[in-house]
Design an enzyme around this catalytic site. Structure first.
Site, short mmCIF file in Angstrom:
data_model
loop_
_atom_site.label_atom_id
_atom_site.label_comp_id
_atom_site.label_asym_id
_atom_site.label_seq_id
_atom_site.Cartn_x
_atom_site.Cartn_y
_atom_site.Cartn_z
N ILE A 13 28.97 -28.24 28.81
CA ILE A 13 28.43 -29.07 27.72
C ILE A 13 28.36 -30.54 28.14
O ILE A 13 27.43 -31.26 27.77
CB ILE A 13 29.29 -28.89 26.45
CG1 ILE A 13 29.22 -27.42 25.97
CG2 ILE A 13 28.83 -29.83 25.34
CD1 ILE A 13 30.28 -27.04 24.94
N ASP A 59 39.95 -37.87 36.82
CA ASP A 59 40.81 -36.76 36.38
C ASP A 59 41.58 -37.30 35.18
O ASP A 59 42.40 -38.22 35.33
CB ASP A 59 41.75 -36.34 37.51
CG ASP A 59 42.69 -35.21 37.10
OD1 ASP A 59 42.90 -35.00 35.88
OD2 ASP A 59 43.23 -34.55 38.00
N ASN A 86 35.01 -35.36 26.73
CA ASN A 86 34.53 -33.96 26.76
C ASN A 86 35.45 -33.03 27.55
O ASN A 86 35.56 -31.85 27.21
CB ASN A 86 33.11 -33.94 27.35
CG ASN A 86 32.65 -32.56 27.71
OD1 ASN A 86 32.24 -31.78 26.85
ND2 ASN A 86 32.73 -32.20 28.99
N SER A 148 37.10 -28.76 18.13
CA SER A 148 36.69 -27.40 17.81
C SER A 148 36.97 -27.20 16.34
O SER A 148 37.96 -27.72 15.81
CB SER A 148 37.52 -26.42 18.64
OG SER A 148 37.28 -25.10 18.19
N LYS A 175 43.69 -29.08 19.96
CA LYS A 175 42.53 -29.65 19.29
C LYS A 175 42.93 -30.22 17.90
O LYS A 175 42.35 -31.21 17.45
CB LYS A 175 41.41 -28.61 19.16
CG LYS A 175 40.79 -28.20 20.50
CD LYS A 175 40.15 -29.37 21.25
CE LYS A 175 39.37 -28.90 22.48
NZ LYS A 175 38.85 -30.02 23.32
N THR A 206 29.57 -21.21 28.35
CA THR A 206 29.92 -22.00 29.54
C THR A 206 30.99 -21.23 30.31
O THR A 206 31.42 -20.15 29.88
CB THR A 206 30.50 -23.37 29.13
OG1 THR A 206 31.72 -23.13 28.39
CG2 THR A 206 29.54 -24.16 28.26
P1 NAP Z 1 33.55 -26.04 30.94
O1 NAP Z 1 32.18 -25.59 31.27
O2 NAP Z 1 34.73 -25.29 31.42
O3 NAP Z 1 33.67 -27.57 31.41
C1 NAP Z 1 34.87 -28.26 31.26
C2 NAP Z 1 34.76 -29.56 32.04
O4 NAP Z 1 36.01 -30.25 31.89
C3 NAP Z 1 34.55 -29.33 33.54
O5 NAP Z 1 33.71 -30.34 34.03
C4 NAP Z 1 35.95 -29.50 34.10
O6 NAP Z 1 36.00 -29.93 35.44
C5 NAP Z 1 36.44 -30.62 33.18
N1 NAP Z 1 37.87 -30.84 33.27
C6 NAP Z 1 38.86 -29.96 33.05
N2 NAP Z 1 40.06 -30.56 33.29
C7 NAP Z 1 39.79 -31.83 33.65
C8 NAP Z 1 40.57 -32.93 34.01
N3 NAP Z 1 41.91 -32.87 34.09
N4 NAP Z 1 39.95 -34.10 34.30
C9 NAP Z 1 38.61 -34.21 34.24
N5 NAP Z 1 37.80 -33.19 33.95
C10 NAP Z 1 38.39 -32.01 33.65
O7 NAP Z 1 33.76 -26.15 29.35
P2 NAP Z 1 32.79 -26.54 28.14
O8 NAP Z 1 32.56 -25.31 27.35
O9 NAP Z 1 31.63 -27.33 28.63
O10 NAP Z 1 33.79 -27.44 27.27
C11 NAP Z 1 33.62 -28.83 27.07
C12 NAP Z 1 34.44 -29.24 25.88
O11 NAP Z 1 33.98 -28.53 24.71
C13 NAP Z 1 35.94 -28.91 26.00
O12 NAP Z 1 36.69 -30.00 25.48
C14 NAP Z 1 36.11 -27.69 25.12
O13 NAP Z 1 37.42 -27.59 24.58
C15 NAP Z 1 35.09 -27.97 24.03
N6 NAP Z 1 34.64 -26.77 23.32
C16 NAP Z 1 33.98 -25.78 23.97
C17 NAP Z 1 33.58 -24.65 23.25
C18 NAP Z 1 32.82 -23.53 23.92
O14 NAP Z 1 32.61 -22.48 23.23
N7 NAP Z 1 32.38 -23.66 25.17
C19 NAP Z 1 33.86 -24.54 21.87
C20 NAP Z 1 34.55 -25.58 21.24
C21 NAP Z 1 34.93 -26.69 21.98
P3 NAP Z 1 36.11 -28.88 36.67
O15 NAP Z 1 34.72 -28.39 36.94
O16 NAP Z 1 36.67 -29.71 37.76
O17 NAP Z 1 37.03 -27.78 36.24
#
Ligand code: NAP
Length: 253
Positions: A13, A59, A86, A148, A175, A206
């Site tokens: 995202i 990070d 994010n 969330s 969250k 994702t």
């Molecule tokens: P994703 O595809 O797993 O991407 C997560 C991103 O966060 C990746 O770029 C990851 O980097 C990065 N990250 C993790 N730990 C980190 C750290 N310590 N420092 C910097 N970057 C870090 O997940 P997503 O679905 O896009 O989620 C994005 C946000 O939306 C999150 O906060 C998640 O909780 C929220 N969300 C997602 C959903 C869903 O259904 N997908 C629903 C509700 C909320 P790496 O590539 O290095 O791992």
């Protein structure tokens, strides 16, 4: 040209939010914990003609890394208009059969809480604290925290809530904590031009969800809406168009 820092923007995202904000004329600092992944992501965007993007190593669990990112961005711009917190993790482990280990309140190890809170709670607090001065230099600063609907205490206590039975104490409480952080931050900044909101993108396909869920484009659109709101827009609110598609999608904390 407006500027934005998005943490965890090398994929998912965050990456799509970067794309959409570039399409809206922003200069994007694409936060990435692994610089190589961020550089690749920035190249993909540039290949699509979206050239105002720079990968920045950040990070969110490392104060040193956050400080270095602040120094790097501060050397390039005098103000940051938007911060999107994010980056996030679920902390859900897989067992030897590849099945998800439930995060139960009774059994879950404290080390898992520490790891998830470090990213999902202390991360946004650490990054916001480091960048708040640069945000203050913007005439219309915006902070969007990726939350969330599952962090809503009200919804998770309601048996009619879509995800009522999808419990998981670590991620969900992280969250919920981020939600309270958002309430406090918005309150402290209430007499300024800041708009500070928490946004749930909805269940999205994702890596985070094993590619199950809805479209990333729709999720990012829901997020960037709160990066783009005007001075008459809301602050100190939680939005989720998935669980409250009517009106503006505000949901209870
Ligand atoms: P994703 O595809 O797993 O991407 C997560 C991103 O966060 C990746 O770029 C990851 O980097 C990065 N990250 C993790 N730990 C980190 C750290 N310590 N420092 C910097 N970057 C870090 O997940 P997503 O679905 O896009 O989620 C994005 C946000 O939306 C999150 O906060 C998640 O909780 C929220 N969300 C997602 C959903 C869903 O259904 N997908 C629903 C509700 C909320 P790496 O590539 O290095 O791992």
């Amino acid at each position: 040209m407006k500027t934005v820092l998005i943490t965890g923007a090398n994929k998912g995202i965050g990456f799509e939010s970067a794309r959409q904000l570039l399409q809206n004329g922003f200069r994007v600092f694409l936060g990435t914990r692994d610089l190589k992944n961020g550089l690749n992501a920035a190249e993909q965007l540039k290949a699509d003609g979206l050239v105002n993007v720079e990968a920045v190593q950040i990070d969110v669990t490392s104060q040193e890394s956050v400080n270095a990112a602040r120094k790097e961005i501060g050397s390039k711009v005098g103000a940051l208009d938007v911060l999107i917190n994010n980056a996030g993790i679920s902390g859900i482990d897989l067992d030897s059969n590849g099945q998800m280990v439930p995060q139960t309140a009774v059994d879950t190890e404290i080390a898992i809480y520490q790891k998830v809170y470090d990213t999902n709670v202390y991360g946004p607090a650490r990054v916001t604290k480091a960048f708040i001065d640069l945000l203050h230099h913007s005439p219309e600063p915006r902070i969007v925290n990726l939350s969330s609907s599952q962090g809503s205490l009200t919804l998770h206590s309601d048996p009619n809530y879509l995800y009522y039975h999808v419990k998981g104490v670590v991620y969900l409480s992280s969250k919920a904590a981020l939600n309270m952080y958002t309430v406090n931050l918005a309150y402290e900044l209430r007499d300024t031009a800041f708009k500070v909101n928490a946004v749930s993108p909805g269940f999205t396909a994702t890596d985070f969800t094993g590619k199950n869920g809805g479209s990333i484009e729709v999720a990012a659109k829901r997020v960037i809406k709160y990066a783009l709101i005007g001075q008459d827009g809301p602050t100190g609110k939680l939005f989720c168009e998935e669980t409250n598609p009517d009106g503006i999608g505000e949901i209870p904390w």
